[in-house]
Design a protein around this motif. Sequence first.
Motif, PDB file in Angstrom:
ATOM      1  N   MET A   1       0.926  -1.124  -0.093  1.00 18.45           N
ATOM      2  CA  MET A   1       0.032  -0.013  -0.100  1.00 18.45           C
ATOM      3  C   MET A   1       0.851   1.227  -0.039  1.00 18.45           C
ATOM      4  SD  MET A   1      -2.783   1.291   2.871  1.00 18.45           S
ATOM      5  CE  MET A   1      -3.906  -0.240   2.727  1.00 18.45           C
ATOM      6  N   VAL A   2       0.732   2.008  -0.719  1.00 17.81           N
ATOM      7  CA  VAL A   2       1.430   3.451  -0.865  1.00 17.81           C
ATOM      8  C   VAL A   2       0.606   4.436  -0.331  1.00 17.81           C
ATOM      9  CG1 VAL A   2       2.246   5.105  -2.678  1.00 17.81           C
ATOM     10  CG2 VAL A   2       2.507   2.621  -2.827  1.00 17.81           C
ATOM     11  N   ARG A   3       1.056   5.218   0.642  1.00 12.63           N
ATOM     12  CA  ARG A   3       0.576   6.557   1.391  1.00 12.63           C
ATOM     13  C   ARG A   3       1.357   7.596   1.378  1.00 12.63           C
ATOM     14  NH1 ARG A   3      -1.035   3.220   6.649  1.00 12.63           N
ATOM     15  NH2 ARG A   3      -2.677   1.949   6.158  1.00 12.63           N
ATOM     16  N   PRO A   4       1.112   8.425   0.420  1.00 14.11           N
ATOM     17  CA  PRO A   4       1.864   9.723   0.258  1.00 14.11           C
ATOM     18  C   PRO A   4       1.956  10.451   1.509  1.00 14.11           C
ATOM     19  CG  PRO A   4      -0.310   9.542  -1.008  1.00 14.11           C
ATOM     20  CD  PRO A   4      -0.206   8.512  -0.242  1.00 14.11           C
ATOM     21  N   HIS A   5       3.340  10.999   1.782  1.00 18.40           N
ATOM     22  CA  HIS A   5       3.366  11.905   3.026  1.00 18.40           C
ATOM     23  C   HIS A   5       3.550  13.270   2.334  1.00 18.40           C
ATOM     24  CE1 HIS A   5       5.381  13.203   6.376  1.00 18.40           C
ATOM     25  NE2 HIS A   5       6.185  13.687   5.883  1.00 18.40           N
ATOM     26  N   LEU A   6       2.532  13.985   2.537  1.00 17.19           N
ATOM     27  CA  LEU A   6       2.403  15.243   1.780  1.00 17.19           C
ATOM     28  C   LEU A   6       2.916  16.697   2.662  1.00 17.19           C
ATOM     29  CD1 LEU A   6      -1.071  14.790  -0.126  1.00 17.19           C
ATOM     30  CD2 LEU A   6       1.221  14.304  -0.960  1.00 17.19           C
ATOM     31  N   SER A   7       3.993  16.407   3.170  1.00 17.81           N
ATOM     32  CA  SER A   7       4.697  17.431   3.896  1.00 17.81           C
ATOM     33  C   SER A   7       5.894  17.957   3.075  1.00 17.81           C
ATOM     34  CB  SER A   7       5.094  16.837   5.260  1.00 17.81           C
ATOM     35  OG  SER A   7       5.688  17.702   5.940  1.00 17.81           O
ATOM     36  N   SER A   8       6.284  19.171   3.494  1.00 14.42           N
ATOM     37  CA  SER A   8       7.727  19.732   3.084  1.00 14.42           C
ATOM     38  C   SER A   8       8.742  19.444   3.983  1.00 14.42           C
ATOM     39  CB  SER A   8       7.093  21.321   3.028  1.00 14.42           C
ATOM     40  OG  SER A   8       7.150  21.803   4.332  1.00 14.42           O
ATOM     41  N   ARG A   9       8.478  18.741   4.985  1.00 11.29           N
ATOM     42  CA  ARG A   9       9.431  18.258   5.926  1.00 11.29           C
ATOM     43  C   ARG A   9      10.235  17.268   5.131  1.00 11.29           C
ATOM     44  NH1 ARG A   9       6.762  16.394  11.199  1.00 11.29           N
ATOM     45  NH2 ARG A   9       6.069  15.039   9.794  1.00 11.29           N
ATOM     46  N   PRO A  10      11.739  17.005   5.689  1.00  8.70           N
ATOM     47  CA  PRO A  10      12.669  16.030   5.211  1.00  8.70           C
ATOM     48  C   PRO A  10      12.087  14.638   5.680  1.00  8.70           C
ATOM     49  CG  PRO A  10      13.693  17.664   6.598  1.00  8.70           C
ATOM     50  CD  PRO A  10      12.270  18.212   6.589  1.00  8.70           C
ATOM     51  N   CYS A  11      12.174  13.648   4.666  1.00 11.93           N
ATOM     52  CA  CYS A  11      11.908  12.378   4.905  1.00 11.93           C
ATOM     53  C   CYS A  11      12.240  11.649   6.347  1.00 11.93           C
ATOM     54  CB  CYS A  11      12.438  11.434   3.983  1.00 11.93           C
ATOM     55  SG  CYS A  11      12.070   9.791   3.895  1.00 11.93           S
ATOM     56  N   LEU A  12      11.364  11.644   7.336  1.00  8.98           N
ATOM     57  CA  LEU A  12      11.689  11.436   8.657  1.00  8.98           C
ATOM     58  C   LEU A  12      12.741  12.348   9.357  1.00  8.98           C
ATOM     59  CD1 LEU A  12      11.459   7.666   8.825  1.00  8.98           C
ATOM     60  CD2 LEU A  12       9.574   9.429   9.249  1.00  8.98           C
ATOM     61  N   ASN A  13      12.882  12.422  10.495  1.00 11.27           N
ATOM     62  CA  ASN A  13      13.985  13.107  11.349  1.00 11.27           C
ATOM     63  C   ASN A  13      14.749  12.298  12.118  1.00 11.27           C
ATOM     64  OD1 ASN A  13      14.941  15.774  11.710  1.00 11.27           O
ATOM     65  ND2 ASN A  13      13.524  16.335  12.975  1.00 11.27           N
ATOM     66  N   LEU A  14      15.439  11.245  11.549  1.00 10.04           N
ATOM     67  CA  LEU A  14      16.553  10.424  12.055  1.00 10.04           C
ATOM     68  C   LEU A  14      17.761  10.489  11.286  1.00 10.04           C
ATOM     69  CD1 LEU A  14      13.886   7.161  12.219  1.00 10.04           C
ATOM     70  CD2 LEU A  14      14.388   8.886  13.818  1.00 10.04           C
ATOM     71  N   SER A  15      18.729  10.135  11.860  1.00  9.60           N
ATOM     72  CA  SER A  15      20.061   9.886  11.251  1.00  9.60           C
ATOM     73  C   SER A  15      19.924   8.995  10.216  1.00  9.60           C
ATOM     74  CB  SER A  15      21.181   9.698  12.476  1.00  9.60           C
ATOM     75  OG  SER A  15      21.002   8.394  12.720  1.00  9.60           O
ATOM     76  N   PRO A  16      20.435   9.225   9.071  1.00 15.53           N
ATOM     77  CA  PRO A  16      20.449   8.172   7.988  1.00 15.53           C
ATOM     78  C   PRO A  16      20.877   6.707   8.070  1.00 15.53           C
ATOM     79  CG  PRO A  16      21.589  10.265   7.197  1.00 15.53           C
ATOM     80  CD  PRO A  16      21.389  10.308   8.884  1.00 15.53           C
ATOM     81  N   SER A  17      21.956   6.636   9.079  1.00  9.10           N
ATOM     82  CA  SER A  17      22.404   5.258   9.561  1.00  9.10           C
ATOM     83  C   SER A  17      21.465   4.707  10.463  1.00  9.10           C
ATOM     84  CB  SER A  17      23.955   5.511  10.133  1.00  9.10           C
ATOM     85  OG  SER A  17      23.743   6.181  11.189  1.00  9.10           O
ATOM     86  N   TYR A  18      20.845   5.544  11.350  1.00  8.19           N
ATOM     87  CA  TYR A  18      19.934   4.820  12.230  1.00  8.19           C
ATOM     88  C   TYR A  18      18.498   4.119  11.401  1.00  8.19           C
ATOM     89  CZ  TYR A  18      16.659   4.266  16.072  1.00  8.19           C
ATOM     90  OH  TYR A  18      15.743   3.729  16.982  1.00  8.19           O
ATOM     91  N   LEU A  19      18.192   5.238  10.645  1.00  9.64           N
ATOM     92  CA  LEU A  19      17.178   4.823   9.884  1.00  9.64           C
ATOM     93  C   LEU A  19      17.392   3.613   8.679  1.00  9.64           C
ATOM     94  CD1 LEU A  19      14.256   5.313   8.555  1.00  9.64           C
ATOM     95  CD2 LEU A  19      15.298   7.255   6.715  1.00  9.64           C
ATOM     96  N   GLN A  20      18.618   3.589   8.403  1.00  9.82           N
ATOM     97  CA  GLN A  20      18.857   2.342   7.501  1.00  9.82           C
ATOM     98  C   GLN A  20      18.996   1.262   8.136  1.00  9.82           C
ATOM     99  OE1 GLN A  20      19.192   3.052   4.114  1.00  9.82           O
ATOM    100  NE2 GLN A  20      18.659   0.645   4.033  1.00  9.82           N
ATOM    101  N   THR A  21      19.490   1.287   9.364  1.00  8.28           N
ATOM    102  CA  THR A  21      19.484   0.013  10.432  1.00  8.28           C
ATOM    103  C   THR A  21      17.975  -0.353  10.674  1.00  8.28           C
ATOM    104  OG1 THR A  21      21.674   0.663  11.321  1.00  8.28           O
ATOM    105  CG2 THR A  21      20.308  -0.781  12.636  1.00  8.28           C
TER     106      THR A  21
END
Length: 66
Positions: free
Chosen positions: A1-21
């Motif tokens: 299921m695709v749910r668009p995130h219609l915000s101008s904020r960056p993609c989540l607010n987590l460090s890239p390495s933590y998000l990837q983990t």
Amino acid sequence: MVRPHLSSRPCLNLSPSYLQTLLDALPTAVILADGNLRLCAANAAAESLCGRSVLELKGLHLADLL
């Protein structure tokens, strides 16, 4: 299921390495897109599904995968 995130904020607010983990711990393919439907994160299962690396996927428009 695709749910668009219609915000101008960056993609989540987590460090890239933590998000990837977090994403790579999931067995199901996960692809995150920003408000412009540009891919900003994906996990290893998504790499296998799409046949492209996370680096290749980032920045693509969601329509490019269809």
